[in-house]
Design an enzyme around this catalytic site. Structure first.
Site, PDB file in Angstrom:
ATOM      1  N   SER A 115       0.795  -1.233   0.000  1.00  0.00           N
ATOM      2  CA  SER A 115       0.000   0.000   0.000  1.00  0.00           C
ATOM      3  C   SER A 115       0.825   1.281   0.000  1.00  0.00           C
ATOM      4  O   SER A 115       0.459   2.241  -0.669  1.00  0.00           O
ATOM      5  CB  SER A 115      -1.003   0.005   1.156  1.00  0.00           C
ATOM      6  N   ASP A 160       6.653  -3.783  -5.528  1.00  0.00           N
ATOM      7  CA  ASP A 160       5.374  -3.070  -5.397  1.00  0.00           C
ATOM      8  C   ASP A 160       5.238  -1.930  -6.398  1.00  0.00           C
ATOM      9  O   ASP A 160       4.178  -1.716  -6.985  1.00  0.00           O
ATOM     10  CB  ASP A 160       5.211  -2.495  -3.983  1.00  0.00           C
TER      11      ASP A 160
END
EC number: 2.7.1.168
Length: 341
Positions: A115, A160
């Protein structure tokens, strides 16, 4: 003018941890991941009052100040400030910008879905739209990595940023000198449907700081800790096997190696699992799951399990008694997107 952007979060299937230096520099790393329909969002409202406002709506954190060439990183929304500092310096000739930014994410920080890195990509994409920056996917991902890891100084890998930028199912290779190769996988729709139908995504309710786990892992690599290194070599090999399995639609092998990968990952650092996560895993297997693992660095956040679709509800029901909750999701093929309103 208003500019909006979003970037998808990802599930890490295999190889996570081999994208972290110094392992990736010395041995090369392989990661298999896929993006899902949970996002990090950014809105930039351009103003002319020579002020900057960052508002992280989901965390209820706010920073306001006069437009400067560079903001001090003091622990309050450092990622937002770090991106601003780099954009002003590298792309705006050091001239301060004036705007109000609002960000939020579908998953909490520490979720294990990438995230924080995904948020960096979303914010960067907002600036790319506003300032019309000539940055391709590799540029955005690498810049996001540099800002988070070098400018702001947060420990972690590289997967990511590339997952959020490119989107879809990817097999990503990591080498020394920041060389990264993203191999988008062309997976048949029936395979994606079957995997989606067979997967349970479970939020443990425990957020964790991935940096601490990654620091322990990095220390083990530097010290040539044989148990940790062998585990990482195994994770890398598993990523190759799982890539072939998903391309062929062999979910039995995919599930088997997902479970093997989790066992190997736990040997990389002592903080990756704990008694609570082990208990959740045990309950899932006892009620019919084939295998599972934690997404991301470990320690908490989201876990994923592969089950027979006919047993999905039964397993989910038992997991939901454990203090966390299952979440519906779908895989998505697109990476970060930006638009003006």
């Amino acid at each position: 003018m208003i500019f909006r952007s979003k970037a998808p979060l990802r599930l890490g299937f295999a190889g996570g941890g081999t994208d972290v230096s110094p392992y990736s520099d010395e041995y090369g790393g392989y990661v298999l991941n896929a993006t899902v329909d949970m996002y990090a969002y950014c809105t930039i409202e351009v103003t002319n009052d020579n002020r900057v406002c960052f508002y992280a709506a989901d965390r209820e954190e706010i920073f306001e100040g006069n437009s400067l060439e560079e903001f001090e990183l003091d622990g309050n929304l450092d990622l937002h400030k770090g991106i601003y500092n780099r954009v002003v310096k590298q792309f705006n000739h050091g001239r301060p910008l004036s705007f109000r930014m609002t960000t939020y994410s579908d998953a909490p920080a520490g979720s294990g879905l990438g995230s924080s890195s995904t948020m960096v990509v979303a914010i960067l994409k907002g600036f790319v739209e506003w300032l019309n920056l000539p940055l391709g996917e590799y540029d955005v991902a690498h810049l996001a990595y540099e800002i988070e890891r070098i400018d702001v100084g947060l420990s972690g890998g590289k997967q990511d940023q590339y997952a959020a930028t490119f989107g879809g199912f990817n097999f990503i290779e990591f080498y020394k000198e920041d060389k990264v190769i993203v191999n988008p996988l062309r997976i048949k729709n029936w395979i994606i449907n079957e995997l989606e139908n067979s997967m349970i995504l479970y939020y443990t309710g425990v957020s964790r700081e991935s940096a601490k786990i990654i620091d322990e892992q990095t220390k083990n690599t530097k010290e040539k800790n044989s148990r940790s290194l062998e585990a990482m070599h195994e994770l890398k090999a598993d990523a190759l096997i799982m890539k072939e399995a998903i391309l062929k639609g062999d979910l039995k092998t995919f599930a088997e190696y997902l479970g093997k990968s989790w066992e190997a990952k736990k040997r990389m650092a002592s903080s990756i699992s704990n008694s609570y996560l082990d208990k959740i895993y045990e309950v899932a297997i006892e009620t019919g799951a084939y295998a599972g693992k934690v997404s991301g660095a470990g320690g908490g956040g989201f876990m994923m399990f592969i089950v027979d679709p006919t047993k999905k509800i039964t397993v989910s029901r038992e997991l939901n008694k454990m203090g966390g909750h299952t979440m519906n999701f779908h895989f998505v093929k697109h990476g970060t997107q930006g638009w003006r309103v």
